[in-house]
Enzyme design. Structure first.
Site, mmCIF file in Angstrom:
data_model
loop_
_atom_site.group_PDB
_atom_site.id
_atom_site.type_symbol
_atom_site.label_atom_id
_atom_site.label_comp_id
_atom_site.label_asym_id
_atom_site.label_seq_id
_atom_site.Cartn_x
_atom_site.Cartn_y
_atom_site.Cartn_z
ATOM 1 N N LEU A 495 0.823 -1.215 0.000
ATOM 2 C CA LEU A 495 0.000 0.000 0.000
ATOM 3 C C LEU A 495 0.852 1.257 0.000
ATOM 4 C CD1 LEU A 495 -2.646 -0.988 2.702
ATOM 5 C CD2 LEU A 495 -3.003 -0.836 0.236
ATOM 6 N N GLY A 498 5.561 3.470 5.091
ATOM 7 C CA GLY A 498 5.339 4.264 6.296
ATOM 8 C C GLY A 498 6.639 4.797 6.840
ATOM 9 N N PHE A 500 8.591 3.785 9.137
ATOM 10 C CA PHE A 500 9.676 2.844 9.399
ATOM 11 C C PHE A 500 9.460 1.494 8.734
ATOM 12 C CE2 PHE A 500 6.856 3.266 13.027
ATOM 13 C CZ PHE A 500 6.365 1.982 13.175
ATOM 14 N N PRO A 502 7.416 -0.732 5.070
ATOM 15 C CA PRO A 502 6.306 -0.785 4.118
ATOM 16 C C PRO A 502 4.999 -1.231 4.776
ATOM 17 C CG PRO A 502 7.748 -2.682 3.841
ATOM 18 C CD PRO A 502 8.377 -1.812 4.890
ATOM 19 N N VAL A 503 3.907 -0.859 4.121
ATOM 20 C CA VAL A 503 2.589 -1.257 4.607
ATOM 21 C C VAL A 503 1.922 -2.103 3.523
ATOM 22 C CG1 VAL A 503 0.365 -0.455 5.463
ATOM 23 C CG2 VAL A 503 2.404 0.900 5.902
ATOM 24 N N LYS A 517 1.633 -3.216 8.899
ATOM 25 C CA LYS A 517 2.838 -2.385 8.846
ATOM 26 C C LYS A 517 4.006 -3.247 9.256
ATOM 27 C CE LYS A 517 2.808 1.853 10.187
ATOM 28 N NZ LYS A 517 2.610 2.940 11.157
ATOM 29 N N ASP A 614 4.307 13.610 13.802
ATOM 30 C CA ASP A 614 4.499 13.450 12.357
ATOM 31 C C ASP A 614 3.156 13.470 11.634
ATOM 32 O OD1 ASP A 614 5.918 13.255 10.031
ATOM 33 O OD2 ASP A 614 6.208 11.084 10.130
#
Ligand SMILES: *[C@@H]1O[C@H](CO)[C@@H](O)[C@H](O)[C@H]1NC(C)=O
Length: 811
Positions: A495, A498, A500, A502-503, A517, A614
């Protein structure tokens, strides 16, 4: 008269030819002339008209002034409110002696102006472009409607208050009903008792109060956008406002309900925008009783001033009493700030220039003096205002509050020292419990790992096989289950990236869609952040926060499992030319308020106080109905108690959303989240990224989105900021409010930014918003106030660049 009629006939002829109204040039009635029902005066610039009219459901005739070009007619002044004419045969005439008379069909006088001169030379009546109807002769102003307002205050009137020579007061009074302009129950006064304040009354009862005057404005009103002016001398005490910008059509009225309402004409939408001066429960006069402080963010809204206690816990409106009675001798003062000052009718003032210490010494001399403040907030030395007796009707102000020094018994300070000692003991206890929590967490991780190892068949126990325990009550997913759900982390299921890792999208065996995540194996820093996130998110439940379904830890692999959001993240839709069409204004406003509520929950309402650190478009996920959900708490920090600010040597965040103090000094607080939120709001309204935005039209330096939005707002052209994809239909008041709130959130100084509770309130209510100063990070390349920063692109994907900044660097 005959000459006048000829003139009119002539102008009818002319107007037929060139299409003008008959009275376009007539702004004056000369001596012995009159205008009859059906005729009008129009001010020279065409702004205002004066004439005869009827109100909605009535045939009564009145004489008054209205905006010449605004439909339906808005009456800003009436000559006579109580005794209307009953026929259309009235006339307004000017006598030789300078009286303006309203005559009925029998030539009887229904209403008359007064005059000061006994033998005026050639008096004349003129309707000015300010809406003021003046009677003057060659030398003097004999009378003006601005001295006799009805329910409307027009910019430029400097008349609210008292003429101390004649003891005549000028005040506003509400209409009885929409079709009866006779004086209603409510009146608005400049009250000079003690020290000048604005007081709205119903009959004799005080309903609402602003003030006292603090040198630049009335305490309790947020800004000075209306050029508030107080004239105080031995002849008069008068208050006035004016338009800073003459192109704005504005007025202030006292509504039928007794609420002060500001009206600003929006020429684009051809409608009035309104702001109520009285906006919330804390504006009810004396809502919390003596020594009470009203605060809309609190529940209940009433609390006591520090060192005061409720008289009756069961009825907070009864107010408070001092914890320790004043001793008179040796009493001390403590400062209370951010407040609307208490009612100043029981005060005296001394306008010699003094320092705060002098004011204090003066106040101490009189045992009934309970508080003092300096008269003028602009000056270091100014007069002093002394309060006597109990203090009433104070409230907290989100912005633009004032300071007050309140008298307390010195014996009370000893009690304070005692309670501090007790607090210290509490702190030690809470540190101990924190350590215990960490320990429990570690044990649970071990259990987790141990259980998984023991569990040879990961599917045996269904979806999950354990829990991280009471502290982090999260279901545990097995790795094989996740591998199956995500098709071995297939690239097709990815998707995005992120903070820290990949998602991925996944589908569980029961058909439920999930987002996984996956923490990058190499990143040590990531592991800490995942742990942090696991602990935090387990406790967070809010409809505008993404829901976490569970976690997974297997050797090198650590994962978090979230509910899947079909519409992905906000940046994916908002910054895409075609997809952004899906976001009409209603949806965008819903997204803005949703994020605000989610963030408010993090900052204030959740058991922990959490700073996201963030916040950005890619961290806002959208569900099927486009409801926003804040995600990614990997960088969040939790604070116990009142600690809302800290300093870090490692700045982690996303350029474009970072507040100046965070990017430059590593200072992060809830106000740095507010800054990021402001950037996000302006991005949502404009459909443009702050990062990468460039606009050169306005300035030699290219402006970033914040600077551009601020410049447009200053020029009154905020509408130009709105994303064309929003289409034609939007609620202008919501748009302008959102932009203003966005600008207030991105102020350079933290103190100038509102808190999220204020933001939520400002978005949801038609309140008057304070003026925004130039935002932090104004121009395109203005990043660090001249200080250097280094960027590391360890985790940079297309739109995110993580800045790492160490203390000592660049200084
Ligand atoms: C204290 O101030 C009050 C209010 O101005 C006044 O009435 C009273 O006389 C003063 N007392 C003394 C001792 O000056």
């Amino acid at each position: 008269m005959i000459e006048r009629r000829n003139k009119i006939v002539l102008s009818i002829l002319i107007s037929c030819l060139i299409g003008h109204t008959i009275s376009a040039a007539n702004d004056t009635i000369n001596k012995s002339e009159s205008i009859r029902d059906g005729e009008t005066l129009v001010s020279s610039g065409g702004m205002f008209a004066l004439g005869f009219f009827s109100l909605a459901n009535s045939t009564n005739r009145y004489v008054g002034i209205w905006y010449n070009h605004i439909k339906p007619n808005t009456y800003v002044w009436l000559a006579h409110r109580e005794a209307p004419l009953t026929t259309k045969s009235g006339a307004l005439t000017l006598t030789d002696s300078g009286f303006l008379l309203l005559l009925d069909e029998t030539n009887a006088t229904v209403w008359s102006s007064s005059t000061t001169a006994t033998t005026p030379q050639n008096p004349a009546v003129q309707l000015l472009d300010s809406g003021n109807l003046v009677v003057k002769d060659a030398e003097n102003l004999l009378w003006q409607s601005f001295d006799h307002p009805t329910d409307t205050y027009l910019p430029g009137m400097m008349s609210l208050g008292w003429n101390l020579d004649t003891r005549v007061e000028t005040y506003l009074s509400s209409w009885k009903s929409h079709d009866d302009p006779s004086p209603g129950d409510f009146t608005a006064h400049l009250d000079p008792t003690g020290y000048p304040q604005i007081i709205v009354r119903r009959g004799k009862t005080v309903k609402f109060r602003l003030g006292p005057w603090n040198g630049v404005r009335f305490s309790g009103s947020p800004g000075t956008r209306n050029n508030p002016t107080l004239n105080m001398n031995k002849n008069e005490v008068k208050y006035g406002e004016d338009n800073v910008d003459g192109s704005v059509i504005a007025r202030l009225t006292l509504s039928l309900e007794g609420v002060g309402v500001r009206w600003i004409w929006n020429d684009q939408s051809k409608s009035w925008m309104t702001y109520n001066l009285e906006a919330d429960a804390c504006d009810n006069y004396n809502a919390c009783g003596a020594y009470g402080v009203c605060s809309v963010g609190d529940s209940p809204i009433c609390r006591c001033m520090d060192r005061f206690v409720h008289r009756d816990e069961g009825n907070l409106s009864l107010g408070c009493v001092a914890r320790t009675a004043l001793a008179c001798e040796g009493d001390v003062f403590f400062k209370y700030s951010g407040m609307k000052l208490p009612d100043a009718r029981n005060t005296t003032f001394d306008d010699r220039k003094m320092l705060p210490a002098d004011c204090e010494a003066e106040c101490l001399k009189n045992c009934s003096c309970t508080a003092y403040k300096q008269l003028d907030i602009r000056e270091e030395t100014s007069g002093c205002l002394f309060y006597y007796g109990e203090l009433f009707d104070a409230r907290t102000m989100a912005v633009g509050g004032d300071e007050l020094y309140i008298r307390i018994a010195s014996a009370d300070l000893e009690k304070d020292a005692e309670s501090k000692r007790r607090k210290r003991v509490k702190l030690v206890a809470s540190l101990a419990s924190m350590a215990a929590t960490v320990l429990i967490f570690l044990v649970l991780i071990l259990i987790c790992v141990w259980k998984r190892k023991k569990d040879s068949n990961p599917y045996k126990e269904g979806q999950y096989s354990g829990s991280l325990g009471q502290e982090a009550d999260l279901p545990f997913f097995s790795l094989p289950l996740i591998l199956k759900a995500t098709d071995n982390f297939s690239i097709d299921n990815k998707l995005g990236e992120g903070g820290f890792g990949p998602v991925y999208k996944g589908v569980l065996e029961n058909g439920q869609e999930i987002a996984v995540k996956r923490l990058s194996k190499t990143s040590k820093q990531g592991v800490d952040e995942l742990k942090n996130e696991v602990i935090l998110i387990a406790k967070l439940q809010h409809r505008n926060l993404v829901r976490t379904l569970g976690c997974c830890a297997d050797g090198e692999e650590s994962m978090l499992i979230y509910e899947y959001m079909p519409n992905k993240s906000l940046d994916f839709i908002l910054f895409d030319e075609t997809k952004s069409m899906l976001l009409d204004w209603k949806k965008r406003f819903n997204i803005i308020t949703g994020i605000a509520k989610g963030l408010l929950y993090l900052h204030q309402d959740s058991r922990l106080r959490i700073i996201h650190r963030d916040l950005k478009a890619s961290n806002i996920l959208l569900d099927a109905e486009m409801n926003p959900k804040i995600s990614d708490f990997g960088l969040a920090r939790s604070f116990g108690g009142n600690e809302t600010q800290a300093q870090t040597s490692r700045v982690v965040g996303t350029y474009g959303y970072m507040s100046p103090e965070y990017a430059i000094d590593g200072m992060f607080s809830i106000k740095s989240d507010v800054f990021s939120f402001g950037v996000l709001v302006l991005e949502i309204v404009s459909g443009k990224r702050n990062r990468g935005f460039c606009h050169d039209d306005h300035n030699e330096n290219s402006l970033n989105l914040l600077g551009y939005a601020w410049t447009l707002s200053k020029e009154g052209k905020s509408c130009e900021l709105v994303d064309p994809c929003v289409g034609e239909s939007f609620n202008l008041s919501e748009v302008l409010r959102s932009i203003q709130v966005g600008l207030l959130c991105v102020q350079r100084c933290q103190e100038d930014r509102p808190t999220m509770s204020t933001v939520v309130f400002m978005l949801g209510n038609q309140v008057e918003l304070p003026e925004a100063k130039q935002p932090g990070f104004f121009a395109g390349r203005d990043v660090g106030g001249g200080r250097s920063y280094s960027s590391s692109n360890a985790t940079n994907s297309e739109n995110q660049l993580t800045i790492t900044w160490s203390q000592g660097q660049g200084r």
